[in-house]
Scaffold this motif. Structure first.
Motif, PDB file in Angstrom:
ATOM      1  N   SER A  25       0.824  -1.211   0.000  1.00 46.95           N
ATOM      2  CA  SER A  25       0.000   0.000   0.000  1.00 46.95           C
ATOM      3  C   SER A  25       0.856   1.257   0.000  1.00 46.95           C
ATOM      4  O   SER A  25       0.579   2.223  -0.723  1.00 46.95           O
ATOM      5  CB  SER A  25      -0.924  -0.002   1.214  1.00 46.95           C
ATOM      6  N   LEU A  26       1.910   1.271   0.796  1.00 41.84           N
ATOM      7  CA  LEU A  26       2.774   2.459   0.897  1.00 41.84           C
ATOM      8  C   LEU A  26       3.474   2.749  -0.426  1.00 41.84           C
ATOM      9  O   LEU A  26       3.679   3.917  -0.784  1.00 41.84           O
ATOM     10  CB  LEU A  26       3.804   2.260   2.014  1.00 41.84           C
ATOM     11  N   THR A  29       0.887   4.547  -2.312  1.00 38.67           N
ATOM     12  CA  THR A  29       0.466   5.808  -1.696  1.00 38.67           C
ATOM     13  C   THR A  29       1.532   6.884  -1.837  1.00 38.67           C
ATOM     14  O   THR A  29       1.232   8.036  -2.157  1.00 38.67           O
ATOM     15  CB  THR A  29       0.148   5.573  -0.199  1.00 38.67           C
ATOM     16  N   ALA A  53       1.357   7.268   8.776  1.00 42.12           N
ATOM     17  CA  ALA A  53       0.834   8.505   8.179  1.00 42.12           C
ATOM     18  C   ALA A  53       1.461   9.762   8.768  1.00 42.12           C
ATOM     19  O   ALA A  53       1.795  10.703   8.035  1.00 42.12           O
ATOM     20  CB  ALA A  53      -0.690   8.543   8.332  1.00 42.12           C
ATOM     21  N   ILE A  73      -3.430  10.978   4.308  1.00 36.69           N
ATOM     22  CA  ILE A  73      -2.466   9.931   3.952  1.00 36.69           C
ATOM     23  C   ILE A  73      -2.944   8.580   4.491  1.00 36.69           C
ATOM     24  O   ILE A  73      -2.895   7.556   3.792  1.00 36.69           O
ATOM     25  CB  ILE A  73      -1.070  10.258   4.516  1.00 36.69           C
ATOM     26  N   ALA A  76      -5.592   7.192   2.322  1.00 32.32           N
ATOM     27  CA  ALA A  76      -5.038   6.666   1.080  1.00 32.32           C
ATOM     28  C   ALA A  76      -4.375   5.307   1.299  1.00 32.32           C
ATOM     29  O   ALA A  76      -4.459   4.415   0.448  1.00 32.32           O
ATOM     30  CB  ALA A  76      -4.021   7.659   0.510  1.00 32.32           C
ATOM     31  N   ILE A  77      -3.727   5.152   2.451  1.00 31.22           N
ATOM     32  CA  ILE A  77      -3.102   3.858   2.779  1.00 31.22           C
ATOM     33  C   ILE A  77      -4.173   2.771   2.835  1.00 31.22           C
ATOM     34  O   ILE A  77      -3.986   1.662   2.321  1.00 31.22           O
ATOM     35  CB  ILE A  77      -2.342   3.951   4.117  1.00 31.22           C
ATOM     36  N   THR A  79      -7.125   2.876   1.294  1.00 32.79           N
ATOM     37  CA  THR A  79      -7.651   2.700  -0.066  1.00 32.79           C
ATOM     38  C   THR A  79      -6.744   1.813  -0.909  1.00 32.79           C
ATOM     39  O   THR A  79      -7.217   0.985  -1.698  1.00 32.79           O
ATOM     40  CB  THR A  79      -7.823   4.068  -0.744  1.00 32.79           C
ATOM     41  N   ASN A  80      -5.427   1.968  -0.734  1.00 29.87           N
ATOM     42  CA  ASN A  80      -4.465   1.225  -1.550  1.00 29.87           C
ATOM     43  C   ASN A  80      -4.080  -0.134  -0.978  1.00 29.87           C
ATOM     44  O   ASN A  80      -3.281  -0.853  -1.579  1.00 29.87           O
ATOM     45  CB  ASN A  80      -3.186   2.065  -1.727  1.00 29.87           C
TER      46      ASN A  80
END
Length: 588
Positions: A25-26, A29, A53, A73, A76-77, A79-80
């Motif tokens: 994920s990171l 992101t 984050a 952030i 988004a982490i 979400t991904n």
């Protein structure tokens, strides 16, 4: 979450599996920050949490980022994050924590797989392949006493945890078999027993040690003879060498009994073992311009230390510095060890600081502690009596280790007889159970707190069946086994045909704690802290108690599932016991 094809993982380190997910994920992101490591830990409010984050916000703000605050952030982490059966849900909390709830169904499946395939499938994987654990290390010609207890059992547990983590462990007993005390003792034996010195029993050798030391300190002529005797011994003079060999043989037989009782395996490679490598080792130091002469001796000065390493004394004899450096050279070059762990009392801290600095100065070790090959000093505190002073017997002598174990076993046997008046024990059962509980109590009491601190030795406390003691934990394990036995079910058949369900909150909490076993062992290994495993084991028993007090097992609608959870708890407890060198009991 975005969809991602991912093979279901139900084995190994739970935390590491989450780290892999967050790493993926990171990378999506913050693609411009490739070196970010996922910060995943046990959650304060949910099962786990990711804490990246806030730190990322301090890195990316002002760089034209799309994010306006840490919370964005974190979102988004989430979400991904790749989808997988492992994660039930994720949520974001101020100021930017990502909270993770694991799937109870996935957790149950993981535990089922462990029961079928074995606890070895939960073993962590370390980057180190070969490690030396240097522990116990008593002095030849002296009985093992309580002062040797900690190094022996702490070193054994560290070795067991590394072995479980698929590391090849070289268990080394670096006995003191070559120092000044041998010249002193051998010369004294020659004086007292000119015709039969080598036949003296170790008990008598011990009795002679004190007067030989007194004479060494008070008689300059005897002291000189003793010092020359060491040089003769190290030069393999046949007369001195024969007496020395007999002393070593007597001591080994004595130590072997202690190690057998403690179930500790060691390979002896004492100071004398490394003699053949000393000359080449010193020549290497010489070729690098590191050896200097000082008052007729050969020494190596170490940056930031006033005391140099003594390589060769003025009389031609060798020292601890010499053999420690030769042993390190051997372990790095002949045994190809990537991690060398020394387990000694805290009083040797300065010696190891200087020794490690010397090895780095020679170029044998990297400057940092993370790159292999690396070395570690596991230092432990003093064993004290209930009066807060060093643990000694009534005669103010240091307690022989055999006596300590005898007393622990005797008290354990008395307690068993008193506790189980209505039970029938065979003499063998009673003896074996008393031994398991008595020795286990001694080991657990030693390791349940941070080993770097001193600890107070109390038979009454360690043999209590209440609180955080081995006795309580061994009884807890026996009760679980009794519950399974009373069900009348074939637990091995249930493993194949039954299903585990974690519906109740206390079932789920117990299941989660079981799954955290691998990461606990990994942390205890990498930090060399056995007490972390003790904490885990005690917490496991507490989770089980809460589960059993609220969830009926036998004759319930969920009997099969709950019997499997009981069995999983017993399996993990037994592995914890094994890593701590404790023998489980099945009857109380």
């Amino acid at each position: 979450m975005v969809a991602a094809k991912e093979e279901e993982e139900t084995m190994g380190n739970l935390k590491q599996q989450l780290i892999k997910l967050f790493d993926a994920s990171l990378k999506l992101t913050v693609p411009d920050e490739p070196s970010v490591k996922p910060l995943v830990e046990v959650g304060k409010f949910e099962d786990y949490q990711c804490n990246n984050a806030m730190g990322l916000w301090s890195k990316v703000k002002g760089k034209g980022t799309q994010f306006t605050r840490p919370l964005a952030i974190a979102q988004a982490i989430v979400t991904n994050l790749p989808t997988c059966d492992m994660v039930e849900s994720c949520s974001v909390a101020q100021p930017g924590y990502v909270n993770v709830v694991l799937s109870a169904k996935w957790m149950a499946k993981s535990i089922e797989n462990m029961l079928i395939n074995g606890i070895e499938t939960w073993a962590p994987t370390l980057s180190v392949k070969i490690a030396v654990v240097d522990f116990s290390s008593p002095n030849i010609a002296k009985k093992m006493h309580v002062g040797h207890l900690r190094s022996t059992i702490i070193g054994d547990t560290i070795a067991r945890m590394l072995e479980y983590s698929n590391v090849e462990v070289l268990r080394r007993n670096h006995v003191g078999d070559w120092g000044t005390q041998f010249g002193m003792l051998i010369e004294y034996l020659f004086e007292k027993f000119p015709d039969s010195a080598t036949e003296t029993a170790i008990e008598n050798i011990q009795a002679l040690y004190k007067p030989s030391k007194m004479k060494f300190d008070a008689d300059p002529e005897f002291k000189q003879k003793a010092q020359k005797a060491v040089v003769r011994l190290q030069g393999e003079d046949p007369v001195y060498h024969k007496t020395w060999e007999k002393l070593c043989e007597i001591s080994r037989n004595d130590y072997a009994e202690i190690y057998q009782r403690l179930q500790v395996e060691l390979e002896e490679k004492g100071e004398s073992y490394y003699k053949p490598y000393i000359a080449d080792m010193i020549e290497e130091l010489n070729s690098k311009g590191l050896v200097e002469e000082s008052d007729g001796a050969q020494v190596m000065f170490i940056k930031d230390f006033k005391t140099p390493c003594m390589l060769v004394k003025s009389d031609g004899g060798f020292t601890y510095d010499t053999t420690d450096l030769a042993a390190l050279w051997y372990r790095l070059n002949k045994e190809e060890a990537e991690w060398i762990i020394y387990v000694t009392d805290a009083g040797q801290q300065e010696h190891f600081d200087r020794f490690f600095k010397a090895a780095r100065q020679v170029g044998w070790l990297p400057e940092n502690d993370e790159t292999c090959p690396r070395v570690s000093h596991v230092k432990f505190g003093v064993v004290k009596g209930e009066d807060g002073k060093r643990f000694r017997n009534r005669d103010r002598e240091i307690v022989p280790l055999a006596d300590l174990l005898d007393e622990a076993k005797t008290r354990s046997k008395d307690a068993l007889i008193e506790r189980a008046k209505d039970k029938e024990w065979t003499p063998e059962e009673l003896d074996q159970t008393a031994e398991a509980i008595g020795y286990g109590a001694v080991k657990y009491a030693d390791m349940k707190k941070n080993i770097s601190t001193d600890y107070r030795f109390s038979y009454d406390e360690m043999l209590s069946d209440k609180g955080n003691t081995a006795v309580y934990l061994l009884y807890a394990h026996a009760r679980i086994c009794s519950i399974i036995q009373k069900s009348g079910k074939d637990i091995d058949e249930l493993k194949k045909t039954g299903n585990l369900v974690l519906d109740h909150a206390n079932e789920r909490a117990l299941g989660l704690h079981l799954l955290q076993f691998a990461e606990t062992v990994e942390e205890a290994c990498t930090k060399l802290l056995p007490h972390l495993l003790c904490e885990y084991l005690y917490d496991l028993s507490e989770h089980y108690t809460k589960f059993y007090s609220t969830c009926q097992v036998n004759c319930s609608a969920k009997e099969t599932s709950r019997l499997l959870l009981c069995e999983a708890t017993a399996v993990v407890m037994r592995k914890c016991f094994h890593l701590l060198g404790i023998t489980p009991v099945y009857k109380i």
